[in-house]
Motif scaffolding. Structure first.
Motif, PDB file in Angstrom:
ATOM      1  N   ASP A   6       0.867  -1.181   0.000  1.00  0.00           N
ATOM      2  CA  ASP A   6       0.000   0.000   0.000  1.00  0.00           C
ATOM      3  C   ASP A   6       0.900   1.226   0.000  1.00  0.00           C
ATOM      4  O   ASP A   6       1.435   1.624   1.035  1.00  0.00           O
ATOM      5  N   ASP A   7       1.061   1.835  -1.178  1.00  0.00           N
ATOM      6  CA  ASP A   7       1.979   2.966  -1.319  1.00  0.00           C
ATOM      7  C   ASP A   7       1.499   4.227  -0.608  1.00  0.00           C
ATOM      8  O   ASP A   7       2.279   5.154  -0.392  1.00  0.00           O
ATOM      9  N   THR A   8       0.222   4.266  -0.209  1.00  0.00           N
ATOM     10  CA  THR A   8      -0.319   5.447   0.452  1.00  0.00           C
ATOM     11  C   THR A   8      -0.195   5.364   1.968  1.00  0.00           C
ATOM     12  O   THR A   8       0.333   6.259   2.609  1.00  0.00           O
ATOM     13  N   ARG A   9      -0.688   4.252   2.552  1.00  0.00           N
ATOM     14  CA  ARG A   9      -0.724   4.124   4.013  1.00  0.00           C
ATOM     15  C   ARG A   9       0.425   3.295   4.571  1.00  0.00           C
ATOM     16  O   ARG A   9       0.642   3.281   5.771  1.00  0.00           O
ATOM     17  N   GLY A  10       1.133   2.592   3.719  1.00  0.00           N
ATOM     18  CA  GLY A  10       2.111   1.627   4.192  1.00  0.00           C
ATOM     19  C   GLY A  10       3.400   2.214   4.719  1.00  0.00           C
ATOM     20  O   GLY A  10       3.671   3.408   4.588  1.00  0.00           O
ATOM     21  N   GLN A  11       4.195   1.325   5.325  1.00  0.00           N
ATOM     22  CA  GLN A  11       5.521   1.681   5.827  1.00  0.00           C
ATOM     23  C   GLN A  11       6.549   0.771   5.168  1.00  0.00           C
ATOM     24  O   GLN A  11       6.289  -0.404   4.922  1.00  0.00           O
ATOM     25  N   THR A  12       7.720   1.333   4.931  1.00  0.00           N
ATOM     26  CA  THR A  12       8.800   0.528   4.378  1.00  0.00           C
ATOM     27  C   THR A  12       9.430  -0.316   5.485  1.00  0.00           C
ATOM     28  O   THR A  12       9.278  -0.019   6.673  1.00  0.00           O
ATOM     29  N   LEU A  13      10.133  -1.348   5.087  1.00  0.00           N
ATOM     30  CA  LEU A  13      10.823  -2.197   6.057  1.00  0.00           C
ATOM     31  C   LEU A  13      11.835  -1.392   6.883  1.00  0.00           C
ATOM     32  O   LEU A  13      11.864  -1.524   8.106  1.00  0.00           O
ATOM     33  N   PRO A  14      12.654  -0.536   6.274  1.00  0.00           N
ATOM     34  CA  PRO A  14      13.573   0.267   7.104  1.00  0.00           C
ATOM     35  C   PRO A  14      12.851   1.148   8.115  1.00  0.00           C
ATOM     36  O   PRO A  14      13.337   1.346   9.231  1.00  0.00           O
ATOM     37  N   SER A  15      11.685   1.660   7.758  1.00  0.00           N
ATOM     38  CA  SER A  15      10.905   2.476   8.688  1.00  0.00           C
ATOM     39  C   SER A  15      10.435   1.644   9.877  1.00  0.00           C
ATOM     40  O   SER A  15      10.522   2.078  11.033  1.00  0.00           O
ATOM     41  N   LEU A  16       9.951   0.447   9.608  1.00  0.00           N
ATOM     42  CA  LEU A  16       9.509  -0.443  10.687  1.00  0.00           C
ATOM     43  C   LEU A  16      10.669  -0.839  11.584  1.00  0.00           C
ATOM     44  O   LEU A  16      10.539  -0.891  12.809  1.00  0.00           O
ATOM     45  N   ILE A  17      11.822  -1.093  10.978  1.00  0.00           N
ATOM     46  CA  ILE A  17      13.002  -1.451  11.763  1.00  0.00           C
ATOM     47  C   ILE A  17      13.447  -0.256  12.609  1.00  0.00           C
ATOM     48  O   ILE A  17      13.873  -0.424  13.750  1.00  0.00           O
ATOM     49  N   GLY A  18      13.293   0.948  12.080  1.00  0.00           N
ATOM     50  CA  GLY A  18      13.593   2.147  12.859  1.00  0.00           C
ATOM     51  C   GLY A  18      12.716   2.237  14.098  1.00  0.00           C
ATOM     52  O   GLY A  18      13.186   2.618  15.173  1.00  0.00           O
ATOM     53  N   GLU A  19      11.439   1.864  13.973  1.00  0.00           N
ATOM     54  CA  GLU A  19      10.552   1.854  15.134  1.00  0.00           C
ATOM     55  C   GLU A  19      11.016   0.817  16.153  1.00  0.00           C
ATOM     56  O   GLU A  19      10.977   1.068  17.361  1.00  0.00           O
ATOM     57  N   LEU A  20      11.469  -0.336  15.671  1.00  0.00           N
ATOM     58  CA  LEU A  20      12.007  -1.346  16.581  1.00  0.00           C
ATOM     59  C   LEU A  20      13.238  -0.810  17.304  1.00  0.00           C
ATOM     60  O   LEU A  20      13.404  -1.018  18.501  1.00  0.00           O
ATOM     61  N   ARG A  50       6.042  -0.279   0.309  1.00  0.00           N
ATOM     62  CA  ARG A  50       5.360   0.102   1.552  1.00  0.00           C
ATOM     63  C   ARG A  50       4.268  -0.924   1.837  1.00  0.00           C
ATOM     64  O   ARG A  50       3.490  -1.260   0.957  1.00  0.00           O
ATOM     65  N   PHE A  51       4.216  -1.399   3.079  1.00  0.00           N
ATOM     66  CA  PHE A  51       3.283  -2.452   3.458  1.00  0.00           C
ATOM     67  C   PHE A  51       2.367  -2.009   4.593  1.00  0.00           C
ATOM     68  O   PHE A  51       2.751  -1.196   5.426  1.00  0.00           O
ATOM     69  N   VAL A  52       1.162  -2.584   4.602  1.00  0.00           N
ATOM     70  CA  VAL A  52       0.238  -2.417   5.721  1.00  0.00           C
ATOM     71  C   VAL A  52      -0.123  -3.812   6.228  1.00  0.00           C
ATOM     72  O   VAL A  52      -0.151  -4.785   5.470  1.00  0.00           O
ATOM     73  N   VAL A  53      -0.391  -3.900   7.516  1.00  0.00           N
ATOM     74  CA  VAL A  53      -0.825  -5.161   8.118  1.00  0.00           C
ATOM     75  C   VAL A  53      -2.322  -5.296   7.853  1.00  0.00           C
ATOM     76  O   VAL A  53      -3.110  -4.417   8.186  1.00  0.00           O
ATOM     77  N   LEU A  54      -2.718  -6.414   7.235  1.00  0.00           N
ATOM     78  CA  LEU A  54      -4.127  -6.649   6.936  1.00  0.00           C
ATOM     79  C   LEU A  54      -4.859  -7.315   8.093  1.00  0.00           C
ATOM     80  O   LEU A  54      -6.057  -7.153   8.257  1.00  0.00           O
ATOM     81  N   GLU A  55      -4.120  -8.088   8.855  1.00  0.00           N
ATOM     82  CA  GLU A  55      -4.720  -8.776  10.001  1.00  0.00           C
ATOM     83  C   GLU A  55      -3.664  -8.915  11.076  1.00  0.00           C
ATOM     84  O   GLU A  55      -2.548  -9.340  10.805  1.00  0.00           O
ATOM     85  N   GLU A  56      -4.022  -8.551  12.298  1.00  0.00           N
ATOM     86  CA  GLU A  56      -3.082  -8.672  13.402  1.00  0.00           C
ATOM     87  C   GLU A  56      -2.741 -10.145  13.629  1.00  0.00           C
ATOM     88  O   GLU A  56      -3.587 -11.017  13.429  1.00  0.00           O
ATOM     89  N   PRO A  57      -1.527 -10.440  14.060  1.00  0.00           N
ATOM     90  CA  PRO A  57      -1.139 -11.831  14.293  1.00  0.00           C
ATOM     91  C   PRO A  57      -1.915 -12.440  15.462  1.00  0.00           C
ATOM     92  O   PRO A  57      -2.333 -11.732  16.381  1.00  0.00           O
ATOM     93  N   LEU A  58      -2.093 -13.747  15.402  1.00  0.00           N
ATOM     94  CA  LEU A  58      -2.705 -14.485  16.503  1.00  0.00           C
ATOM     95  C   LEU A  58      -1.603 -14.984  17.427  1.00  0.00           C
ATOM     96  O   LEU A  58      -0.498 -15.285  16.978  1.00  0.00           O
ATOM     97  N   TRP A  59      -1.920 -15.089  18.704  1.00  0.00           N
ATOM     98  CA  TRP A  59      -0.980 -15.581  19.710  1.00  0.00           C
ATOM     99  C   TRP A  59      -1.566 -16.846  20.329  1.00  0.00           C
ATOM    100  O   TRP A  59      -2.770 -16.929  20.552  1.00  0.00           O
ATOM    101  N   PHE A  60      -0.700 -17.827  20.616  1.00  0.00           N
ATOM    102  CA  PHE A  60      -1.134 -19.105  21.155  1.00  0.00           C
ATOM    103  C   PHE A  60      -0.344 -19.444  22.409  1.00  0.00           C
ATOM    104  O   PHE A  60       0.826 -19.082  22.531  1.00  0.00           O
ATOM    105  N   GLY A  61      -0.993 -20.169  23.302  1.00  0.00           N
ATOM    106  CA  GLY A  61      -0.310 -20.648  24.491  1.00  0.00           C
ATOM    107  C   GLY A  61       0.644 -21.777  24.143  1.00  0.00           C
ATOM    108  O   GLY A  61       0.465 -22.477  23.140  1.00  0.00           O
TER     109      GLY A  61
END
Length: 104
Positions: A6-20, A50-61
């Motif tokens: 998504d070139d409008t709302r998305g974030q690049t991988l370097p941007s996401l890594i910067g947040e990390l 640029r990417f957007v998350v379409l669905e949040e990840p699931l977590w399991f016990g």
């Protein structure tokens, strides 16, 4: 994770890594993880999609995660794929506790 370009709302991988970078106190572990995944900071300019998350990840016990419990002698490499039951995914407060660990 389920992502879409998504070139409008998305974030690049370097941007996401910067947040990390901004959120972690475990910089060495982050760098090791990035290198293990094949990411090189020297190539950051090449990651322009640029990417957007379409669905949040699931977590399991832990009890819901299938695992190999024993390996016969002589087995040098083992690879498997698991299928998880979405209905058994953690919800609510349990997810909040997991996310809090990653954000601490």
């Amino acid at each position: 994770m389920w992502l879409a370009v998504d070139d409008t709302r998305g974030q690049t991988l370097p941007s996401l890594i910067g947040e990390l970078d901004d959120q972690t106190s475990e910089t060495i572990a982050l760098e090791k993880g990035l290198l293990a995944a094949g990411y090189s900071r020297s190539d950051a300019a090449l990651y322009t999609s640029r990417f957007v998350v379409l669905e949040e990840p699931l977590w399991f016990g832990e009890a819901d995660l299938p695992r190999v419990r024993a390996v016969d002698p002589g087995v040098l490499e083992l690879r498997y794929v698991i299928q998880l039951d979405d209905a058994r995914a953690l919800t609510g407060e349990a997810v909040g506790e997991i996310v809090a660990v990653f954000n601490s």
